[in-house]
Design a protein around this motif. Sequence first.
Motif, PDB file in Angstrom:
ATOM      1  N   SER A 273      -0.007  -4.108   3.723  1.00 37.97           N
ATOM      2  CA  SER A 273      -1.044  -4.093   2.693  1.00 37.97           C
ATOM      3  C   SER A 273      -0.874  -2.838   1.840  1.00 37.97           C
ATOM      4  O   SER A 273      -0.638  -1.749   2.365  1.00 37.97           O
ATOM      5  CB  SER A 273      -2.449  -4.132   3.307  1.00 37.97           C
ATOM      6  OG  SER A 273      -2.666  -3.053   4.179  1.00 37.97           O
ATOM      7  N   ASN A 294      -5.779  -9.720 -11.523  1.00 40.51           N
ATOM      8  CA  ASN A 294      -5.551  -9.973 -10.101  1.00 40.51           C
ATOM      9  C   ASN A 294      -5.078 -11.402  -9.867  1.00 40.51           C
ATOM     10  O   ASN A 294      -4.213 -11.652  -9.024  1.00 40.51           O
ATOM     11  CB  ASN A 294      -6.836  -9.728  -9.309  1.00 40.51           C
ATOM     12  CG  ASN A 294      -6.659 -10.044  -7.845  1.00 40.51           C
ATOM     13  OD1 ASN A 294      -6.002  -9.318  -7.109  1.00 40.51           O
ATOM     14  ND2 ASN A 294      -7.225 -11.164  -7.408  1.00 40.51           N
ATOM     15  N   GLY A 298      -1.638 -11.951  -7.861  1.00 44.91           N
ATOM     16  CA  GLY A 298      -1.586 -12.515  -6.513  1.00 44.91           C
ATOM     17  C   GLY A 298      -2.787 -13.329  -6.130  1.00 44.91           C
ATOM     18  O   GLY A 298      -3.187 -13.344  -4.966  1.00 44.91           O
ATOM     19  N   LEU A 305       3.172 -12.380  -6.721  1.00 41.03           N
ATOM     20  CA  LEU A 305       3.554 -11.954  -5.374  1.00 41.03           C
ATOM     21  C   LEU A 305       4.040 -13.135  -4.552  1.00 41.03           C
ATOM     22  O   LEU A 305       5.045 -13.054  -3.841  1.00 41.03           O
ATOM     23  CB  LEU A 305       2.371 -11.277  -4.678  1.00 41.03           C
ATOM     24  CG  LEU A 305       1.927  -9.932  -5.246  1.00 41.03           C
ATOM     25  CD1 LEU A 305       0.649  -9.457  -4.557  1.00 41.03           C
ATOM     26  CD2 LEU A 305       3.025  -8.883  -5.094  1.00 41.03           C
ATOM     27  N   TYR A 320      -0.483 -12.288  -1.358  1.00 43.51           N
ATOM     28  CA  TYR A 320      -1.644 -12.376  -2.235  1.00 43.51           C
ATOM     29  C   TYR A 320      -2.183 -10.991  -2.583  1.00 43.51           C
ATOM     30  O   TYR A 320      -1.783  -9.983  -1.994  1.00 43.51           O
ATOM     31  CB  TYR A 320      -2.754 -13.196  -1.556  1.00 43.51           C
ATOM     32  CG  TYR A 320      -2.280 -14.525  -1.038  1.00 43.51           C
ATOM     33  CD1 TYR A 320      -2.185 -15.628  -1.878  1.00 43.51           C
ATOM     34  CD2 TYR A 320      -1.894 -14.678   0.295  1.00 43.51           C
ATOM     35  CE1 TYR A 320      -1.734 -16.850  -1.418  1.00 43.51           C
ATOM     36  CE2 TYR A 320      -1.439 -15.901   0.774  1.00 43.51           C
ATOM     37  CZ  TYR A 320      -1.355 -16.988  -0.085  1.00 43.51           C
ATOM     38  OH  TYR A 320      -0.898 -18.194   0.382  1.00 43.51           O
ATOM     39  N   SER A 321      -3.113 -10.982  -3.529  1.00 45.35           N
ATOM     40  CA  SER A 321      -3.824  -9.747  -3.856  1.00 45.35           C
ATOM     41  C   SER A 321      -5.294 -10.080  -4.059  1.00 45.35           C
ATOM     42  O   SER A 321      -5.657 -11.237  -4.271  1.00 45.35           O
ATOM     43  CB  SER A 321      -3.249  -9.090  -5.120  1.00 45.35           C
ATOM     44  OG  SER A 321      -3.480  -9.910  -6.259  1.00 45.35           O
ATOM     45  N   SER A 334      -2.862  -5.622  -2.117  1.00 49.73           N
ATOM     46  CA  SER A 334      -1.820  -6.640  -2.120  1.00 49.73           C
ATOM     47  C   SER A 334      -1.334  -6.743  -0.691  1.00 49.73           C
ATOM     48  O   SER A 334      -1.117  -5.714  -0.037  1.00 49.73           O
ATOM     49  CB  SER A 334      -0.663  -6.239  -3.040  1.00 49.73           C
ATOM     50  OG  SER A 334      -1.129  -5.946  -4.341  1.00 49.73           O
ATOM     51  N   ILE A 350       6.806  -5.743  -3.580  1.00 56.58           N
ATOM     52  CA  ILE A 350       5.392  -5.620  -3.946  1.00 56.58           C
ATOM     53  C   ILE A 350       5.212  -4.502  -4.967  1.00 56.58           C
ATOM     54  O   ILE A 350       4.514  -4.658  -5.981  1.00 56.58           O
ATOM     55  CB  ILE A 350       4.530  -5.351  -2.698  1.00 56.58           C
ATOM     56  CG1 ILE A 350       4.509  -6.579  -1.787  1.00 56.58           C
ATOM     57  CG2 ILE A 350       3.094  -4.986  -3.109  1.00 56.58           C
ATOM     58  CD1 ILE A 350       3.807  -6.355  -0.464  1.00 56.58           C
TER      59      ILE A 350
END
Length: 682
Positions: A273, A294, A298, A305, A320-321, A334, A350
């Motif tokens: 993360s 966002n 992600g 992402l 994902y984010s 993220s 990332i």
Amino acid sequence: MKKTIYIISSLFLTLAMQGQIIPQPKATASPTIKIGKSNNFELKNGLKVMVVENHKLPRVSFRLSLDNMPYAEGDKKGVADITSQLIGSGTTKTTKDAFNEEVDFLGANIGFDANGASASGLSKYSGRILELMADGALNTVFTQEEFDKIKAKMLEAIKSQEKSITAVAGRVENVLTFGVNHPSGEYLSAESINKVTLQDAVSNYKNNFVPGNAYLIIVGDVKTKEIKKVVEKLFGSWAKATAPQITYPDPKNVPQSQINFVDMPNAVQSEISVVNTVNLKITDKQYFAAILANQILGGGGEGRLFLNLREKHGWTYGAYSSIGYGKYVEKFRSSTSVRNAVTDSSVVEILNELKKIRTELVSADDLKNAKAKYIGNFVMQIQKPATVARYALNTETQNLPADFYENYIRSINAVTVEDIKAVANKYFLADNIRILVVGKGTEVAPALENLKMPMFYFDKFGNPIEKPVFKKDIPKDVTFKSVLDKYIVAIGGEKAVKAVKTISMKGSTTIPQAPSPLSFTSKADSKGKLNVELAMGTMSLMKQVVNETGAYVLQQGQRKNFEGSELAEMKSSAVLFEELNLSKKEGISLDGIENFNGKEAYAIKNGKNTLYYDVASGLKLAEAKTMEQGGKSITQTTNFGDYREVKGVKVPFNIIQNVGFELDIKMSEVTINEGVTDSDFK
């Protein structure tokens, strides 16, 4: 003893690979949104009531929401959680069972938590449904019996998460981001829960479940004038009070971007993360641009992402984010889960995506698609009473303009590609990010160190520690053969082990969302035959058989016969004690001494597999197996524990396998040289 449960792993890994990217909706003309206006009034005790009349359907929903400030619980973390579960578990007027029976009779839904209560049902029963909700919320009887049940369940849940990589990663992320003394940073532990008493829960309820910052939102087929009388009758006697107002310093981001690493020797993959705190209010001018940025980065299967780490590289099931917003400091993150070998590469990718969205304008199509998804979801959600209630509450508690949600689509459409770049630079930080990696240090840490970023080490609770020694030197007199020999001696000796002709094991386990425990049965003999079955009651869910002629698996009524390399692998696994002959096999090597679940363990490489043996006891702790699944390389670890002696031979009564979650199989019966016949392997 080799009991690799391929049947179970294949099921869950196959299901995990079936995720599909949902096609983006095509942009169309923006619909006109009309949200019902609320009729508001306030009781003398401070309870604020909002009624949104909607007579299209004969249904009504209620939501009692306490807008209290978050608070830390210190060494008694868990008080609020226990209180939340106690609320509504029986009242001064009715028992828990009688309460639930009437709710079912009315066809209603009623639930309670530490922050309020909710209910819904047919409008012709609205008065009684609201009465039941008010009774459960305001007249709860706190009993020691119910308290003890809830506490026991919480302790069991915490115990089951001790080895969970995901649980550890989430805990450490919050501790490091917010601080352990912050409401968002403290965590549940067995120690904190054990300190909580029934009186603590009662006090928490009295101090915090009060009307001072409470809102009752009513949406549906009701008339304000009539429902107001009912509300005043049911809630008017609620004693006037305001919850304690406690403030905390805003958490700060790290002074320089850095890697924070937590060693989990049992990890078959790494949890990553990338985090920084944000202070984003819904009323901020950049709010809509931030949520769209966002989304592009992600927000789902079409996010950058996801497209990079899964679609392009095949390193993960998803990436994902998310960005938090509201009255208090939240976080932008993220995240992904990847196999150990590509952990460092995933971190780099990332960071590349974060840099790209900060330095380059997104395409018009990317922004158009993100807007289409947000508008589509907004239009769908606005039809739900719960959404209308939440929007009404947000308008009051977040100081939103009265027409905020009616202008929602217009605000989304006003965002430009330049706005996206601006908010990415403001909220997706470049120089003050925390990169948290929770994974297997022996396989992950060296590559991360090569990224040339400051790297700090923490334990499973977020406490800073010195850099661990991931792998120790092997004593000169220890070889892979001596480790295998020590294992045979530890479980009973070569003579006793060779005397074992059959082993039968019976046990049980649970899986998420299953209505009842599953039964586990395993039968094997010294001739290379194996039968493993997982069932729910009388219904077989999965069955795997290896016999003289071949091997197959029965799953959901479908049979698959194994051939070629798969058949060879299945047959090689169907042995009672592979250590008896493993030392004669080519390609076996002693790889080192590693920390495994708090114990020093010899790691023996056997092709793509790694076997772990306790340095002290000699017993086998685990086997990590690498396999190909859906075109991706997957490492799966099976843990062995709770060894008990059966007819002079020690066998594990506990087998834990990671199949996306921890499948914890506890044996109730193990027999040797009895209870197994040739007919078991047909």
